[in-house]
Write a protein that holds these residues in place. Structure first.
Motif, PDB file in Angstrom:
ATOM      1  N   PHE A 107       0.828  -1.210   0.000  1.00 17.62           N
ATOM      2  CA  PHE A 107       0.000   0.000   0.000  1.00 17.62           C
ATOM      3  C   PHE A 107       0.864   1.262   0.000  1.00 17.62           C
ATOM      4  O   PHE A 107       0.608   2.208  -0.743  1.00 17.62           O
ATOM      5  CB  PHE A 107      -0.932  -0.043   1.221  1.00 17.62           C
ATOM      6  CG  PHE A 107      -1.529   1.273   1.616  1.00 17.62           C
ATOM      7  CD1 PHE A 107      -2.382   1.952   0.767  1.00 17.62           C
ATOM      8  CD2 PHE A 107      -1.241   1.829   2.849  1.00 17.62           C
ATOM      9  CE1 PHE A 107      -2.940   3.168   1.139  1.00 17.62           C
ATOM     10  CE2 PHE A 107      -1.791   3.037   3.231  1.00 17.62           C
ATOM     11  CZ  PHE A 107      -2.637   3.708   2.367  1.00 17.62           C
ATOM     12  N   GLN A 110       2.182   1.772  -3.317  1.00 22.77           N
ATOM     13  CA  GLN A 110       1.068   2.236  -4.157  1.00 22.77           C
ATOM     14  C   GLN A 110       0.850   3.746  -3.957  1.00 22.77           C
ATOM     15  O   GLN A 110       0.452   4.450  -4.868  1.00 22.77           O
ATOM     16  CB  GLN A 110      -0.187   1.484  -3.727  1.00 22.77           C
ATOM     17  CG  GLN A 110      -1.215   1.251  -4.796  1.00 22.77           C
ATOM     18  CD  GLN A 110      -2.384   0.450  -4.227  1.00 22.77           C
ATOM     19  OE1 GLN A 110      -2.237  -0.326  -3.276  1.00 22.77           O
ATOM     20  NE2 GLN A 110      -3.554   0.645  -4.789  1.00 22.77           N
ATOM     21  N   MET A 111       1.127   4.225  -2.749  1.00 20.27           N
ATOM     22  CA  MET A 111       0.990   5.641  -2.424  1.00 20.27           C
ATOM     23  C   MET A 111       2.243   6.421  -2.835  1.00 20.27           C
ATOM     24  O   MET A 111       2.480   7.521  -2.374  1.00 20.27           O
ATOM     25  CB  MET A 111       0.742   5.821  -0.921  1.00 20.27           C
ATOM     26  CG  MET A 111      -0.565   5.234  -0.413  1.00 20.27           C
ATOM     27  SD  MET A 111      -2.028   6.148  -0.947  1.00 20.27           S
ATOM     28  CE  MET A 111      -2.490   5.261  -2.377  1.00 20.27           C
TER      29      MET A 111
ATOM     30  N   GLN B  88      -6.910   6.746   3.231  1.00 18.76           N
ATOM     31  CA  GLN B  88      -6.273   6.371   1.962  1.00 18.76           C
ATOM     32  C   GLN B  88      -6.364   4.868   1.732  1.00 18.76           C
ATOM     33  O   GLN B  88      -6.564   4.420   0.605  1.00 18.76           O
ATOM     34  CB  GLN B  88      -4.813   6.826   1.945  1.00 18.76           C
ATOM     35  CG  GLN B  88      -4.680   8.338   1.911  1.00 18.76           C
ATOM     36  CD  GLN B  88      -3.223   8.773   1.831  1.00 18.76           C
ATOM     37  OE1 GLN B  88      -2.675   8.901   0.751  1.00 18.76           O
ATOM     38  NE2 GLN B  88      -2.603   8.990   2.975  1.00 18.76           N
ATOM     39  N   LEU B  89      -6.206   4.106   2.818  1.00 18.68           N
ATOM     40  CA  LEU B  89      -6.372   2.649   2.713  1.00 18.68           C
ATOM     41  C   LEU B  89      -7.785   2.313   2.251  1.00 18.68           C
ATOM     42  O   LEU B  89      -7.988   1.495   1.350  1.00 18.68           O
ATOM     43  CB  LEU B  89      -6.139   1.991   4.077  1.00 18.68           C
ATOM     44  CG  LEU B  89      -4.729   1.554   4.443  1.00 18.68           C
ATOM     45  CD1 LEU B  89      -4.662   1.159   5.908  1.00 18.68           C
ATOM     46  CD2 LEU B  89      -4.291   0.381   3.577  1.00 18.68           C
ATOM     47  N   THR B  92      -8.074   3.403  -1.569  1.00 19.16           N
ATOM     48  CA  THR B  92      -7.296   2.732  -2.611  1.00 19.16           C
ATOM     49  C   THR B  92      -7.297   1.218  -2.494  1.00 19.16           C
ATOM     50  O   THR B  92      -7.353   0.537  -3.501  1.00 19.16           O
ATOM     51  CB  THR B  92      -5.840   3.230  -2.636  1.00 19.16           C
ATOM     52  OG1 THR B  92      -5.280   3.015  -1.354  1.00 19.16           O
ATOM     53  CG2 THR B  92      -5.743   4.681  -2.975  1.00 19.16           C
ATOM     54  N   VAL B  93      -7.202   0.697  -1.277  1.00 18.71           N
ATOM     55  CA  VAL B  93      -7.119  -0.754  -1.137  1.00 18.71           C
ATOM     56  C   VAL B  93      -8.518  -1.375  -1.076  1.00 18.71           C
ATOM     57  O   VAL B  93      -8.794  -2.365  -1.731  1.00 18.71           O
ATOM     58  CB  VAL B  93      -6.297  -1.145   0.110  1.00 18.71           C
ATOM     59  CG1 VAL B  93      -6.268  -2.660   0.293  1.00 18.71           C
ATOM     60  CG2 VAL B  93      -4.875  -0.606  -0.002  1.00 18.71           C
ATOM     61  N   LYS B  95     -11.412   0.213  -1.804  1.00 15.03           N
ATOM     62  CA  LYS B  95     -12.311   0.800  -2.810  1.00 15.03           C
ATOM     63  C   LYS B  95     -13.650   1.269  -2.226  1.00 15.03           C
ATOM     64  O   LYS B  95     -14.709   1.053  -2.815  1.00 15.03           O
ATOM     65  CB  LYS B  95     -12.589  -0.202  -3.949  1.00 15.03           C
ATOM     66  CG  LYS B  95     -11.345  -0.907  -4.488  1.00 15.03           C
ATOM     67  CD  LYS B  95     -10.597  -0.049  -5.479  1.00 15.03           C
ATOM     68  CE  LYS B  95      -9.406  -0.781  -6.060  1.00 15.03           C
ATOM     69  NZ  LYS B  95      -8.254   0.080  -6.303  1.00 15.03           N
TER      70      LYS B  95
END
Lengths: 221, 142
Positions: A107, A110-111, B88-89, B92-93, B95
């Motif tokens: 992650f 990814q960031m 953010q998790l 992005t992770v 969704k």
């Protein structure tokens, strides 16, 4: 290079010392005043007391001039945010974050954190490797690692047991220098046979080491 | 909000518990996460959602909360950086389509928005409320 390190522990201390020795310009951001004072006495670096994840403190550390930032605190969220602020707000080109939860590693990358490394993962891999190869002891390296001296104990699973050295497919840059059997050491010749429980002292160049171990243990590292 | 949603409330402090209780009362399916299970005492008696005890920074905990199934995630722990990371998790992770992030320190508002987060800076909102109320009081007294 101009390097900023954020964190309070020994990792920051030793890395900073190393960077200073390599003539880099180092700034450390510490949130604990006692540690900060200690660091400023021990390391030739600029030490700033404050929250390294805060835009104002990063500005004080002249983040806009930094080439690299390392966020090494005990909290993943602080390491992530420090790197993100440094990157997005101050344009720091390279960011390195310590990750505690191994699941965060991907992650973070990814960031767009340049490198996210998980100490837990690295240690776990090392321990696993050690456990797989518990019969192997690395003694020392000669001349900056050009030659390594290693001990291997042959167990019953070894494909080399009962074979003579001349029948082993030993790589060119590697040598079985000594066999220790029942407390007696001797220098083997081509016709010497190997037995279970033999302690072999190996001398090898690093590029031949893995192949040598495979011949003797049957395991691939 | 007529349709029933799956809402994850991350952090069950004073704000988190009010939000979770309200969502639950409105008929939404609510999961609330906090590492200190005593905070679940803040939830109202009508709360019928699922409390999960665990470190909200930890991936396993967010997976256990089935964040990937949530339509809404609200990050309201007491730590700005934690809220920023978890949001953010979630985006992005996991969704999650709608993610709201509570920010305490106004200095972190801009960077959070730059990172694409929808922020609610509660300190700033309180300050505005104070100033407005003060003005009203002054108007009444004058």
């Amino acid at each position: 290079m101009r390097i900023i390190l954020i964190g309070d522990d020994n990792l920051v201390y030793f890395l900073s010392k190393k960077f200073v020795a390599e003539k880099h310009q180092v700034t450390i951001i510490n949130c604990d005043p006692v540690t900060a004072r200690k660091f400023s006495h021990q390391i030739k670096a600029t030490v700033i007391i404050g929250d390294g994840t805060h835009p104002t403190i990063l500005k004080e550390a002249e983040a806009e001039k930094a080439d690299l930032i390392l966020a090494l605190t005990a909290h993943d969220e602080d390491n992530l945010v420090a790197c993100q602020i440094a990157q997005q707000h101050y344009g720091v080109p390279r960011t390195i974050a310590l990750v505690h939860d191994p699941a965060h590693q991907q992650f973070f990358e990814q960031m767009r954190i340049s490198v996210a490394f998980s100490a837990t993962q690295i240690l776990a891999n090392l321990i696993k490797k050690r456990a797989d190869f518990e019969d192997i002891t690395n003694f020392f390296a000669v001349d900056r690692g050009q030659i390594g001296v290693t001990e291997v104990i042959l167990n019953e699973d070894s494909p080399a047991v009962e074979k003579s050295l001349q029948n082993l497919d030993l790589p060119a840059g590697a040598l079985i220098a000594c066999i220790i059997r029942q407390g007696q050491a001797f220098v083997p010749r081509g016709w010497s046979h190997l037995e279970v429980g033999d302690r072999l002292i190996l001398i090898s160049q690093p590029e031949n080491y893995d192949q040598l171990l495979e011949v003797l243990t049957g395991k691939v590292e | 909000m007529k349709k029933s949603l799956y809402i994850a409330v991350i952090g069950c402090g004073r704000l988190g518990s009010i939000l979770a209780s309200n969502f639950s009362k409105q008929g939404h399916k609510v999961v609330v996460i906090d590492q200190d299970n005593s905070t679940f005492n803040h939830l109202s008696e009508e709360f019928s959602g699922f409390p999960i005890t665990g470190n909200t920074a930890e991936m396993n905990v967010l997976q256990a909360a089935k964040l990937d199934k949530a339509q809404v995630a609200i990050a309201v722990t007491g730590k700005d950086n934690l809220n920023i990371m978890v949001s953010q998790l979630a985006k992005t992770v996991f969704k999650v389509p709608i993610v709201l992030t509570r920010i305490l320190d106004p200095a972190r508002e801009e960077i959070s928005q730059k990172l694409g987060l929808t922020t609610i800076t509660t300190t700033k909102i309180s300050a505005v409320a104070f100033l407005k109320t003060l003005q009203e009081q002054l108007n009444i007294n004058s």
